[in-house]
Design a protein around this motif. Structure first.
Motif, PDB file in Angstrom:
ATOM      1  N   VAL A 108       0.843  -1.192   0.000  1.00  0.00           N
ATOM      2  CA  VAL A 108       0.000   0.000   0.000  1.00  0.00           C
ATOM      3  C   VAL A 108       0.885   1.251   0.000  1.00  0.00           C
ATOM      4  CG1 VAL A 108      -1.801   1.281   1.220  1.00  0.00           C
ATOM      5  CG2 VAL A 108      -1.809  -1.216   1.262  1.00  0.00           C
ATOM      6  N   GLN A 109       0.643   2.118  -0.960  1.00  0.00           N
ATOM      7  CA  GLN A 109       1.360   3.388  -1.052  1.00  0.00           C
ATOM      8  C   GLN A 109       0.945   4.337   0.077  1.00  0.00           C
ATOM      9  OE1 GLN A 109       3.638   5.012  -2.349  1.00  0.00           O
ATOM     10  NE2 GLN A 109       3.072   7.130  -2.742  1.00  0.00           N
ATOM     11  N   ALA A 110       1.860   5.173   0.531  1.00  0.00           N
ATOM     12  CA  ALA A 110       1.531   6.202   1.510  1.00  0.00           C
ATOM     13  C   ALA A 110       0.579   7.218   0.891  1.00  0.00           C
ATOM     14  CB  ALA A 110       2.804   6.900   1.979  1.00  0.00           C
ATOM     15  N   GLY A 111      -0.343   7.742   1.699  1.00  0.00           N
ATOM     16  CA  GLY A 111      -1.243   8.774   1.202  1.00  0.00           C
ATOM     17  C   GLY A 111      -2.616   8.694   1.833  1.00  0.00           C
ATOM     18  N   ASP A 133       3.990   3.835   5.133  1.00  0.00           N
ATOM     19  CA  ASP A 133       3.217   4.897   5.785  1.00  0.00           C
ATOM     20  C   ASP A 133       2.928   4.519   7.233  1.00  0.00           C
ATOM     21  OD1 ASP A 133       0.862   6.445   6.690  1.00  0.00           O
ATOM     22  OD2 ASP A 133       0.840   7.201   4.638  1.00  0.00           O
ATOM     23  N   LEU A 134       3.400   5.346   8.168  1.00  0.00           N
ATOM     24  CA  LEU A 134       3.236   5.056   9.588  1.00  0.00           C
ATOM     25  C   LEU A 134       1.769   5.021   9.984  1.00  0.00           C
ATOM     26  CD1 LEU A 134       6.223   6.221   9.280  1.00  0.00           C
ATOM     27  CD2 LEU A 134       6.045   6.812  11.691  1.00  0.00           C
ATOM     28  N   LEU A 135       0.963   5.954   9.469  1.00  0.00           N
ATOM     29  CA  LEU A 135      -0.452   6.007   9.825  1.00  0.00           C
ATOM     30  C   LEU A 135      -1.202   4.791   9.283  1.00  0.00           C
ATOM     31  CD1 LEU A 135      -1.542   9.750   9.449  1.00  0.00           C
ATOM     32  CD2 LEU A 135      -1.044   8.464  11.531  1.00  0.00           C
ATOM     33  N   ILE A 136      -0.868   4.393   8.077  1.00  0.00           N
ATOM     34  CA  ILE A 136      -1.524   3.231   7.487  1.00  0.00           C
ATOM     35  C   ILE A 136      -1.199   1.971   8.277  1.00  0.00           C
ATOM     36  CG2 ILE A 136      -1.411   1.682   5.479  1.00  0.00           C
ATOM     37  CD1 ILE A 136      -1.482   4.177   3.712  1.00  0.00           C
ATOM     38  N   ALA A 137       0.058   1.802   8.675  1.00  0.00           N
ATOM     39  CA  ALA A 137       0.443   0.631   9.479  1.00  0.00           C
ATOM     40  C   ALA A 137      -0.303   0.625  10.803  1.00  0.00           C
ATOM     41  CB  ALA A 137       1.951   0.640   9.719  1.00  0.00           C
ATOM     42  N   SER A 138      -0.404   1.793  11.433  1.00  0.00           N
ATOM     43  CA  SER A 138      -1.097   1.892  12.722  1.00  0.00           C
ATOM     44  C   SER A 138      -2.588   1.625  12.561  1.00  0.00           C
ATOM     45  CB  SER A 138      -0.870   3.285  13.321  1.00  0.00           C
ATOM     46  OG  SER A 138      -1.576   3.440  14.518  1.00  0.00           O
ATOM     47  N   VAL A 156      12.180   9.035   7.778  1.00  0.00           N
ATOM     48  CA  VAL A 156      10.806   9.522   7.785  1.00  0.00           C
ATOM     49  C   VAL A 156      10.763  10.948   7.249  1.00  0.00           C
ATOM     50  CG1 VAL A 156       8.800  10.075   9.209  1.00  0.00           C
ATOM     51  CG2 VAL A 156      10.185   8.055   9.724  1.00  0.00           C
ATOM     52  N   ARG A 157       9.907  11.204   6.294  1.00  0.00           N
ATOM     53  CA  ARG A 157       9.739  12.551   5.760  1.00  0.00           C
ATOM     54  C   ARG A 157       8.842  13.357   6.693  1.00  0.00           C
ATOM     55  NH1 ARG A 157       6.867  14.788   0.312  1.00  0.00           N
ATOM     56  NH2 ARG A 157       7.837  16.852   0.373  1.00  0.00           N
ATOM     57  N   TYR A 162       5.752   9.222   6.278  1.00  0.00           N
ATOM     58  CA  TYR A 162       6.148   8.027   5.557  1.00  0.00           C
ATOM     59  C   TYR A 162       7.665   7.982   5.394  1.00  0.00           C
ATOM     60  CZ  TYR A 162       6.335  10.903   1.229  1.00  0.00           C
ATOM     61  OH  TYR A 162       6.616  11.851   0.274  1.00  0.00           O
ATOM     62  N   THR A 163       8.176   6.778   5.173  1.00  0.00           N
ATOM     63  CA  THR A 163       9.612   6.613   4.950  1.00  0.00           C
ATOM     64  C   THR A 163       9.914   6.702   3.462  1.00  0.00           C
ATOM     65  OG1 THR A 163       9.371   4.207   4.833  1.00  0.00           O
ATOM     66  CG2 THR A 163       9.875   5.167   6.995  1.00  0.00           C
ATOM     67  N   GLU A 164      11.142   7.106   3.146  1.00  0.00           N
ATOM     68  CA  GLU A 164      11.520   7.238   1.746  1.00  0.00           C
ATOM     69  C   GLU A 164      13.035   7.145   1.605  1.00  0.00           C
ATOM     70  OE1 GLU A 164      10.561  11.081   0.166  1.00  0.00           O
ATOM     71  OE2 GLU A 164      11.978  12.119   1.459  1.00  0.00           O
ATOM     72  N   GLY A 165      13.481   7.024   0.360  1.00  0.00           N
ATOM     73  CA  GLY A 165      14.901   7.007   0.081  1.00  0.00           C
ATOM     74  C   GLY A 165      15.372   5.669  -0.454  1.00  0.00           C
ATOM     75  N   SER A 166      16.634   5.602  -0.825  1.00  0.00           N
ATOM     76  CA  SER A 166      17.190   4.392  -1.424  1.00  0.00           C
ATOM     77  C   SER A 166      17.112   3.195  -0.481  1.00  0.00           C
ATOM     78  CB  SER A 166      18.638   4.641  -1.848  1.00  0.00           C
ATOM     79  OG  SER A 166      19.434   5.049  -0.742  1.00  0.00           O
ATOM     80  N   GLU A 167      17.307   3.440   0.817  1.00  0.00           N
ATOM     81  CA  GLU A 167      17.218   2.339   1.785  1.00  0.00           C
ATOM     82  C   GLU A 167      15.806   1.763   1.826  1.00  0.00           C
ATOM     83  OE1 GLU A 167      18.073   1.403   6.525  1.00  0.00           O
ATOM     84  OE2 GLU A 167      18.071   3.473   5.791  1.00  0.00           O
ATOM     85  N   THR A 168      14.813   2.635   1.812  1.00  0.00           N
ATOM     86  CA  THR A 168      13.413   2.195   1.818  1.00  0.00           C
ATOM     87  C   THR A 168      13.107   1.357   0.581  1.00  0.00           C
ATOM     88  OG1 THR A 168      12.813   4.212   3.022  1.00  0.00           O
ATOM     89  CG2 THR A 168      11.028   2.992   1.991  1.00  0.00           C
TER      90      THR A 168
END
Length: 266
Positions: A108-111, A133-138, A156-157, A162-168
């Motif tokens: 699921v995409q963040a949003g 997405d932290l809210l979606i997981a919760s 986390v942005r 939500y988390t982002e970047g090459s590591e994510t």
């Protein structure tokens, strides 16, 4: 000599446009269908108001409304996004939830649209939900205690939860799911689906590779808009879920552009 009767319509026009800007400043977005009855006028009149205000550089028109112009950012933060086209997002979320079966595994995409999708899954069981997405997981943990939310790590942005970047992206590539439920910032027939940031586009491309089927959730206010970074085209998706704000001409164009994509108008 100018009479009150001569000046009143013009005064009302200016006052109405000023009030539209005040509403926009309060809510970050406005919709023509909501403004017309509020001002007891036609949708055509409101559309002309928005066209003039856009020419004045005071807002940016979208499909069916307008959004606030922010010189420092082209992306609306999560707190504001949650109230934009909220009724449409709820309907889209419920329509997308109909594709989910017990025991499904999906990404699921963040949003805020996908958050409404998760909320519509109440009553489903034994789901495995992969998200950044932290809210979606919760929310998933709250509405479906027997399901397993997997939160993909990374930086986390701030302001967007939500988390982002090459590591994510690398962490997500460790998983494979049957379906990816995606959302984005913009869609146009000329340029396809796009986002405001290259990081988002990279994440969405990774999501796409990590799933067998792909479902796009997007409300009508994002139609007719181009954002910075392209990530997919309409034929890439098995299903497109949007709302009834899409006009008949655009509905026909969608069907012609991608006859194999199932279009759902919530």
């Amino acid at each position: 000599m100018t009479t009150l009767g001569d000046t009143a319509p013009q005064m009302f026009l200016e006052e109405r446009r000023q009030r539209i800007l005040e509403i926009l400043n309060e809510h970050s977005a406005v919709r023509i269908s909501e403004l017309a009855p509020q001002f007891n006028t036609s949708t055509a009149t409101i559309r002309k108001d928005l066209e003039q205000l856009e020419r004045d550089g005071k807002l940016r028109r979208t499909h069916g409304g307008a959004i606030k112009v922010d010189p420092n950012s082209t992306e609306v933060m999560a707190a504001s996004a949650s109230i934009m086209a909220h009724k449409e997002k709820v309907k889209i979320g419920r329509a997308a939830a109909a594709f989910v079966q017990n025991n499904d595994t999906f990404i699921v995409q963040a949003g805020t649209t996908d958050l409404e999708f998760i909320r519509a899954l109440r009553g489903k069981h034994n789901l495995t939900v992969i998200t950044n997405d932290l809210l979606i997981a919760s929310e998933c943990e709250s509405i479906s205690p027997d399901s397993t939310p997997i939160l993909v790590g990374g930086s986390v942005r701030v302001g967007f939860h939500y988390t982002e970047g090459s590591e994510t992206n690398m962490l997500l590539e460790q998983y494979h799911a049957s379906v990816a439920y995606m959302c984005t910032n913009a869609f146009s027939f000329e340029h396809g689906f796009s986002t405001h940031r290259t990081e988002q586009a990279s994440w969405l491309k990774t999501m796409y590779r990590c799933a067998d089927r792909h479902i796009m959730l997007i409300d009508s206010s994002k139609f007719g808009i181009n954002a910075l970074a392209h990530h997919n085209d309409l034929p890439d998706f098995d299903v497109l879920v949007t709302d009834s704000g899409i006009n008949e001409i655009d509905r026909s164009r969608l069907s012609q552009l991608s006859p194999n994509t199932q279009i759902v108008y919530a």
